[in-house]
Design a protein around this motif. Structure first.
Motif, PDB file in Angstrom:
ATOM      1  N   ILE A 105      -5.360   9.511   0.854  1.00  0.00           N
ATOM      2  CA  ILE A 105      -4.829   8.353   1.580  1.00  0.00           C
ATOM      3  C   ILE A 105      -4.426   7.264   0.598  1.00  0.00           C
ATOM      4  O   ILE A 105      -3.344   6.670   0.718  1.00  0.00           O
ATOM      5  CB  ILE A 105      -5.870   7.825   2.581  1.00  0.00           C
ATOM      6  N   MET A 114      -0.467   1.120   8.822  1.00  0.00           N
ATOM      7  CA  MET A 114      -1.301   2.308   9.011  1.00  0.00           C
ATOM      8  C   MET A 114      -0.505   3.404   9.727  1.00  0.00           C
ATOM      9  O   MET A 114      -0.651   4.593   9.407  1.00  0.00           O
ATOM     10  CB  MET A 114      -2.562   1.945   9.795  1.00  0.00           C
ATOM     11  N   ALA A 160       0.234   7.039   8.132  1.00  0.00           N
ATOM     12  CA  ALA A 160      -0.140   8.272   8.820  1.00  0.00           C
ATOM     13  C   ALA A 160       1.048   9.218   8.906  1.00  0.00           C
ATOM     14  O   ALA A 160       0.910  10.441   8.718  1.00  0.00           O
ATOM     15  CB  ALA A 160      -0.674   7.944  10.221  1.00  0.00           C
ATOM     16  N   LEU A 162      -6.945   8.022   9.943  1.00  0.00           N
ATOM     17  CA  LEU A 162      -7.130   7.119   8.811  1.00  0.00           C
ATOM     18  C   LEU A 162      -8.410   6.310   8.939  1.00  0.00           C
ATOM     19  O   LEU A 162      -9.016   5.925   7.936  1.00  0.00           O
ATOM     20  CB  LEU A 162      -5.932   6.167   8.687  1.00  0.00           C
ATOM     21  N   LEU A 197      -8.049  -0.814   3.435  1.00  0.00           N
ATOM     22  CA  LEU A 197      -7.133   0.001   2.636  1.00  0.00           C
ATOM     23  C   LEU A 197      -6.612  -0.792   1.443  1.00  0.00           C
ATOM     24  O   LEU A 197      -6.557  -0.274   0.312  1.00  0.00           O
ATOM     25  CB  LEU A 197      -5.972   0.480   3.502  1.00  0.00           C
TER      26      LEU A 197
END
Length: 216
Positions: A8, A26, A30, A40, A50
């Motif tokens: 990720i 996000m 993804a 995630l 993140l």
């Protein structure tokens, strides 16, 4: 196969270069990983978590100079220069790092070395911490402004328009130049100045001031 945390982070860094921090979502991440967005959240509670991990990843390749036989001021200059390089290694790297406070391995490794060097030079704990963050804030702020004038690497998409200092200088009217001559001269100088030289100038003045309380 279930996506791993490092997968990720790697995908987020690649997407950052492509679309910038404003375009990094996000959902888009993804899609790049070809997974559903909820997957995630097994690894990151949200975008801020993140970004914390991405900030730590920016420092993964930082190489610190050896501590031995190097005065703290010269050592700090080298570290600050390497920090700037790390932030510039990714599009919007300085903006990603700003506002984060990750307690992760790379950040802790570098912070610990800096604090140890300053303590060995005679700074108490509070002075060492304040020195660390003062230099860090200078590098982050300078690099945010610097990256605002740089085109994205590889012609990435989704960018806010970069600041063209030469165009700004050309947009000044004769009336403005006559009314604000010093400001007009400053804009013209910035348009032709060297970023590396400006960075060294600011960093030198900052460390020169710190040497008043932490002798080299």
């Amino acid at each position: 196969m279930r996506v791993q945390r490092q997968d990720i982070i790697d995908a987020a860094m690649a997407l950052l270069d492509e679309v910038g921090v404003d375009g990094l979502t996000m959902r888009r991440l993804a899609g790049a990983l070809q997974i559903q967005a909820p997957s995630l959240y097994w690894h990151f509670a949200g975008k801020q978590a993140l970004l914390d991990a991405m900030a730590d990843a920016l420092l993964a390749e930082m190489v610190l100079p050896p501590d031995e036989d190097m005065p703290w001021d010269e050592w700090a200059r080298a570290v600050a220069t390497e920090f700037r390089r790390a932030l510039k290694s990714r599009r919007d790297g300085a903006r990603v790092y700003a506002g984060t406070f990750p307690t992760m391995d790379n950040v802790l490794r570098i912070s610990d070395r800096v604090i140890a060097k300053l303590r060995a030079a005679g700074a108490d704990e509070r002075m060492a911490v304040r020195t660390l963050f003062t230099v860090q804030y200078f590098v982050i702020g300078f690099t945010i402004e610097e990256q605002a004038t740089m085109p994205p690497p590889g012609g990435g998409q989704g960018a806010r328009e970069t600041v063209d200092l030469k165009r700004v200088a050309q947009q000044l009217t004769a009336e403005q130049a006559a009314r604000y001559p010093h400001a007009a001269a400053t804009v013209a100088l910035l348009a032709s100045d060297d970023d590396d030289a400006r960075f060294r100038f600011g960093l030198d003045r900052l460390i020169d001031g710190l040497k008043a309380v932490i002798p080299a």
